[in-house]
Design an enzyme around this catalytic site. Structure first.
Site, PDB file in Angstrom:
ATOM      1  N   GLU A  46       0.847  -1.193   0.000  1.00  0.00           N
ATOM      2  CA  GLU A  46       0.000   0.000   0.000  1.00  0.00           C
ATOM      3  C   GLU A  46       0.882   1.243   0.000  1.00  0.00           C
ATOM      4  OE1 GLU A  46      -2.899   0.092   3.172  1.00  0.00           O
ATOM      5  OE2 GLU A  46      -3.817   1.937   2.407  1.00  0.00           O
ATOM      6  N   ASN A 193     -12.595  -0.759  -0.758  1.00  0.00           N
ATOM      7  CA  ASN A 193     -11.922  -1.416   0.360  1.00  0.00           C
ATOM      8  C   ASN A 193     -12.575  -0.977   1.666  1.00  0.00           C
ATOM      9  OD1 ASN A 193      -9.498  -2.526   1.963  1.00  0.00           O
ATOM     10  ND2 ASN A 193      -9.446  -0.366   2.508  1.00  0.00           N
ATOM     11  N   GLU A 194     -12.788  -1.918   2.550  1.00  0.00           N
ATOM     12  CA  GLU A 194     -13.362  -1.609   3.870  1.00  0.00           C
ATOM     13  C   GLU A 194     -14.476  -0.577   3.752  1.00  0.00           C
ATOM     14  OE1 GLU A 194     -10.378  -0.946   6.930  1.00  0.00           O
ATOM     15  OE2 GLU A 194      -9.718  -3.027   6.764  1.00  0.00           O
ATOM     16  N   TYR A 264      -7.344  -8.171  12.013  1.00  0.00           N
ATOM     17  CA  TYR A 264      -5.996  -7.950  12.544  1.00  0.00           C
ATOM     18  C   TYR A 264      -5.895  -8.478  13.972  1.00  0.00           C
ATOM     19  CZ  TYR A 264      -4.725  -5.057   8.563  1.00  0.00           C
ATOM     20  OH  TYR A 264      -4.417  -4.621   7.300  1.00  0.00           O
ATOM     21  N   GLU A 321      -6.729  -9.012   4.229  1.00  0.00           N
ATOM     22  CA  GLU A 321      -5.857  -8.279   5.166  1.00  0.00           C
ATOM     23  C   GLU A 321      -5.867  -9.032   6.481  1.00  0.00           C
ATOM     24  OE1 GLU A 321      -6.263  -4.024   5.722  1.00  0.00           O
ATOM     25  OE2 GLU A 321      -6.730  -3.751   3.589  1.00  0.00           O
ATOM     26  N   GLN A 370       1.723  -6.121   5.956  1.00  0.00           N
ATOM     27  CA  GLN A 370       1.932  -5.888   4.542  1.00  0.00           C
ATOM     28  C   GLN A 370       3.330  -6.384   4.187  1.00  0.00           C
ATOM     29  OE1 GLN A 370       0.883  -1.933   3.194  1.00  0.00           O
ATOM     30  NE2 GLN A 370      -1.074  -1.929   4.293  1.00  0.00           N
TER      31      GLN A 370
HETATM   32  O1  AHR Z   1      -3.193  -2.381   6.320  1.00  0.00           O
HETATM   33  C1  AHR Z   1      -3.416  -1.117   6.857  1.00  0.00           C
HETATM   34  C2  AHR Z   1      -4.860  -0.672   6.741  1.00  0.00           C
HETATM   35  O2  AHR Z   1      -5.675  -1.499   7.505  1.00  0.00           O
HETATM   36  C3  AHR Z   1      -5.479  -0.731   5.372  1.00  0.00           C
HETATM   37  O3  AHR Z   1      -5.205   0.396   4.612  1.00  0.00           O
HETATM   38  C4  AHR Z   1      -6.938  -0.801   5.669  1.00  0.00           C
HETATM   39  O4  AHR Z   1      -7.675  -1.476   4.678  1.00  0.00           O
HETATM   40  C5  AHR Z   1      -6.992  -1.497   7.021  1.00  0.00           C
HETATM   41  O5  AHR Z   1      -7.814  -0.842   7.909  1.00  0.00           O
END
Ligand code: AHR
Length: 517
Positions: A46, A193-194, A264, A321, A370
């Site tokens: 990113e 995205n999101e 996450y 992600e 990432q």
């Molecule tokens: O990976 C970092 C961020 O986390 C990404 O930009 C977003 O999609 C997520 O919230």
């Protein structure tokens, strides 16, 4: 266990097998399961912090050796990982990215403020052509994330035409003028995205309508049609996968090939104080494991709603992600999401990869966040230096699983790792027959204090032994630095079978990947 067996015998005691047996792993090689899609090993780059600029892109004029602006050391290390795909340009960045600003002579491209990540100037040096230079050098497939949040259906459709058309249209000719005659191959394309958050704070219902509108206009040549990905939910929210698969019914003018999902791992499960990357207490080792293992149930829940709406499993569930997210330390810009990566991250990687393999029937893609210098990265850089992280080593050890055929695996008598009120199974395992014909087994011991013995019963093959690699270290937060880049790296691992039986000693806090011989 094996160490105490002679003692028990010497004392003339008999032992209850169920009470004291080693972990039992049964693998049936005669009943192949679904293929583990190579895309479970996907990567994410990113426009965020030093994820692209400095980390991989240094520009063609840099003193750091590079090819077309991409640094040779990092590209070389990524090639060794056999990266199957790279997702770009975001993330949250994607929904503010206007592709026309990233084409043409670099010195004429507009500068923007990267409002998501640190408010730094984005000079658009890396755009469409540069991204494809990278994926083509890596031999990877391209996952392009479109802008739904601040773009239009026209802008999105035109980007795809620019990339994929082999016609004489003005946009295809513009691509040629910018140096690329043949179309770029776009394998995957995501519409936003999101959408529940940085992508527009939408509801599943509102996004679904927009998805249908945008997807209707993404027309590409038959031989260059990307897999279309809808932006889905996160953590324990199944409403996105449910609503999308119930309401987007493909027809001649509408496709939806996959729904994305993000989760996450935060040690403390709290976005305000997430926990430190290094020097954490054992309680945070444990809470990291507890939180990362939630991935399994999140996938199970999403599969349930998708199986209801899409019993033929036509729509993929893409965990595009995932990874650890810690507090930024020191003077680093908090918006850059730079963090160290330790043995704990390696265990997290192994546990998640094993979960994705288990759900290979629906999880056809997963992308760790990432690739370089951001969150749970493969590689960290500092000027012209580069280090490989423990997570990199796990991804490399797991290469044989890319495109392998999963094998049914049963775990019994798994010991619990307990700390205070928390408790998790100490051992996690996965097995597959790889493209080279060999059976591979990966084992993770999440207990930082105790080695485990794992008895492996393989139906359908004769076992002489195993060989492969182990990743472990003395400290829970063992990590590599620019001064000591090899503090933690894989070591050789092998074991011989006795009377056709395999018993593997798995050190505390370790990932082991072996081929059966
Ligand atoms: O990976 C970092 C961020 O986390 C990404 O930009 C977003 O999609 C997520 O919230």
């Amino acid at each position: 266990m094996r160490a105490i067996k002679p003692l028990i015998a010497a004392l003339g005691l008999s032992l209850s097998v169920t009470a004291l047996a080693d972990t039992q792993v049964s693998i049936d090689t005669t009943k192949p399961g679904p293929v583990i899609n190579k895309n479970i090993y996907g990567q994410f780059a990113e426009h965020l912090g030093r994820g692209i600029y400095e980390g991989i892109w240094v520009g063609p004029k840099s003193k750091i050796p590079n090819t077309k602006g991409w640094r040779n050391d990092v590209v070389g290390a990524l090639k060794e990982l056999q990266v199957p795909l790279v997702r770009w340009p975001g993330g949250c960045f994607a929904d503010e990215y206007h592709w026309r600003e990233g084409i043409g002579p670099r010195d004429k491209r507009p500068a923007r403020v990267n409002t998501n990540w640190g408010g730094v100037i984005e000079d658009n040096a890396v755009g469409t052509h540069e991204f494809f230079d990278l994926v083509e050098m890596l031999g990877a497939e391209a996952y392009v994330n479109g802008n739904l949040g601040t773009g239009t259906p026209q802008e999105m459709a035109e980007w795809l035409e620019y990339m994929t058309s082999d016609s004489k249209s003005t946009l295809a000719e513009l691509r040629r003028k910018n140096g690329r005659d043949k179309p770029f191959r776009v394998h995957y394309f995501a519409i936003g995205n999101e959408a529940w958050g940085c992508g527009g704070n939408m509801t599943p219902e509102f996004y679904t309508h927009l998805y249908k509108q945008y997807a209707s206009f993404l027309k590409t040549p038959k031989d260059n049609t990307p897999i279309l990905i809808a932006s889905g939910g996160h953590t324990d929210d199944t409403s996105w996968a449910d609503h999308l698969t119930a309401n987007v019914k493909p027809n001649w003018a509408l496709r939806m090939d996959a729904v994305s999902f993000h989760y996450y791992t935060l040690p403390r499960g709290d976005w305000t104080v997430k926990g430190a990357a290094l020097k954490f207490p054992e309680s945070e080792w444990m809470s990291t494991m507890v939180n990362t293992l939630k991935m399994d149930q999140f996938i199970v829940n999403n599969k349930k709603v998708m199986d209801k709406n899409d019993p033929e499993k036509k729509v993929g569930f893409y965990v595009d992600e995932w990874g650890t997210w810690y507090d930024v330390t020191g003077d680093d810009d908090p918006g850059f999401l730079y963090q160290q990566n330790s043995l704990r991250d390696a265990i997290v990687a192994g546990l998640n990869l094993n979960i994705f393999h288990k759900h290979a029937d629906r999880v056809h893609m997963s992308i760790i966040a990432q690739m370089v210098n951001v969150l749970q990265a493969m590689i960290l850089t500092e000027k012209d230096k580069m280090i490989l992280t423990p997570t990199y080593h796990v991804f490399k050890m797991y290469i044989p699983f890319q495109g392998a055929t999963s094998l049914p695996l049963e775990l019994k008598n798994v010991p619990q790792y307990t700390l205070g009120n928390a408790s998790i199974p100490a051992v996690s395992a996965t097995a597959a027959r790889a493209k080279d014909g060999k059976v591979y087994i990966a084992l993770v011991n999440a207990n930082p204090n105790k080695a485990e013995t794992v008895d492996i019963n393989l139906a359908g093959v004769t076992v002489n032994g195993v060989s492969g690699q182990v990743l472990t270290a003395a400290a829970m937060d063992a990590h590599n630095t620019f001064a000591a880049p090899d503090t933690i790296k894989p070591a050789a691992y092998s074991a011989k079978a006795k009377n056709g039986k395999l018993a593997l000693d798995i050190p505390a806090k370790a990932v082991v990947v072996v081929a059966v011989e």
